[in-house]
Write an enzyme that holds these catalytic residues in place. Sequence first.
Site, PDB file in Angstrom:
ATOM      1  N   GLU A   1     -28.547  -9.965   2.627  1.00 38.69           N
ATOM      2  CA  GLU A   1     -27.805  -9.858   3.885  1.00 38.69           C
ATOM      3  C   GLU A   1     -26.294  -9.944   3.700  1.00 38.69           C
ATOM      4  O   GLU A   1     -25.532  -9.658   4.631  1.00 38.69           O
ATOM      5  CB  GLU A   1     -28.272 -10.951   4.849  1.00 38.69           C
ATOM      6  CG  GLU A   1     -29.700 -10.716   5.355  1.00 38.69           C
ATOM      7  CD  GLU A   1     -30.206 -11.817   6.256  1.00 38.69           C
ATOM      8  OE1 GLU A   1     -29.643 -12.935   6.194  1.00 38.69           O
ATOM      9  OE2 GLU A   1     -31.159 -11.572   7.014  1.00 38.69           O
TER      10      GLU A   1
ATOM     11  N   GLU B   1     -44.529 -18.673 -11.455  1.00 36.78           N
ATOM     12  CA  GLU B   1     -43.609 -19.806 -11.365  1.00 36.78           C
ATOM     13  C   GLU B   1     -43.724 -20.740 -12.572  1.00 36.78           C
ATOM     14  O   GLU B   1     -42.854 -21.587 -12.783  1.00 36.78           O
ATOM     15  CB  GLU B   1     -43.830 -20.587 -10.075  1.00 36.78           C
ATOM     16  CG  GLU B   1     -45.087 -21.412 -10.020  1.00 36.78           C
ATOM     17  CD  GLU B   1     -45.108 -22.315  -8.805  1.00 36.78           C
ATOM     18  OE1 GLU B   1     -45.115 -23.549  -8.999  1.00 36.78           O
ATOM     19  OE2 GLU B   1     -45.113 -21.805  -7.664  1.00 36.78           O
TER      20      GLU B   1
END
Length: 274
Positions: free
Chosen positions: A81, A112
């Site tokens: 953004e 992960e």
Amino acid sequence: MAFIKISEQSSLYDDLEKKSIHELLVDINTEDKKVALAVEKAIPQIEKLVTQIVPRMRKGGRIFYMGSGTSGRLGVLDASEIPPTFGVPPTHIIGLIAGGDTALRNAVENAEDDTERGWQELEEHHINSKDTVIGIAASGTTPYVISALHQARAHGILTGCITSNPDSPMAAEADVAIEMVVGPEFVTGSSRMKSGTGQKMILNMISTSVMIQLGRVKGNRMVNMQLTNQKLIDRGTRMIVDELGLEYNHAKRILLMYGSVKAAIDAYQNDDLK
């Protein structure tokens, strides 16, 4: 002192399946109200991190967000953004998620737990001492993030982290540890809830304050935003109308000519368009 995962402790609520929809919504909202207060307590650490990031970015440094699951997705979201909001290249703030772009929509098994991939990805971006690496993990125990922070710090790179548990292994690898303790989740262990909300708030605070310090905002307006749709073109035009007192169509014409509110205002004030 033993490391305790507050984020994994039992919910303060039970028998959730027996509650009415109204009761569920009220209780979730009650828990959400705690998030902003937890973030407020972390402001000194957020300020410390931003204060060190700004001079690095003025010299060409970048911010790397690193996380897995919800944490990784929120980092990628914030990074994505920044270009349209502040008119900077997508290379200024980069979001990395364990498992790569596939993990934005799907769980990637064992991603992960990979202790090598995080640093490899940073090296692929030619990370250097002007950059900053910010690990995001509610638990504070994600190996993908911890190992990347460890390597970054060993190479003299500024490291920060955002976690929901104090004194975590991830925090031990961070120069600045932002510990946002929101307490047990409404659904036990579901860190997409309060922890995710708090992470989003802190990421907003970091990126927005950095961009303002770098001159990407004038007054309170996004004068460098990308003109990617009619709504933003209209918003930018009205900014120019308010700033210069021009007629709407004139303001829109120079906005589209120069591509940003700031560039159009600067050109007009320098007599290029009068």
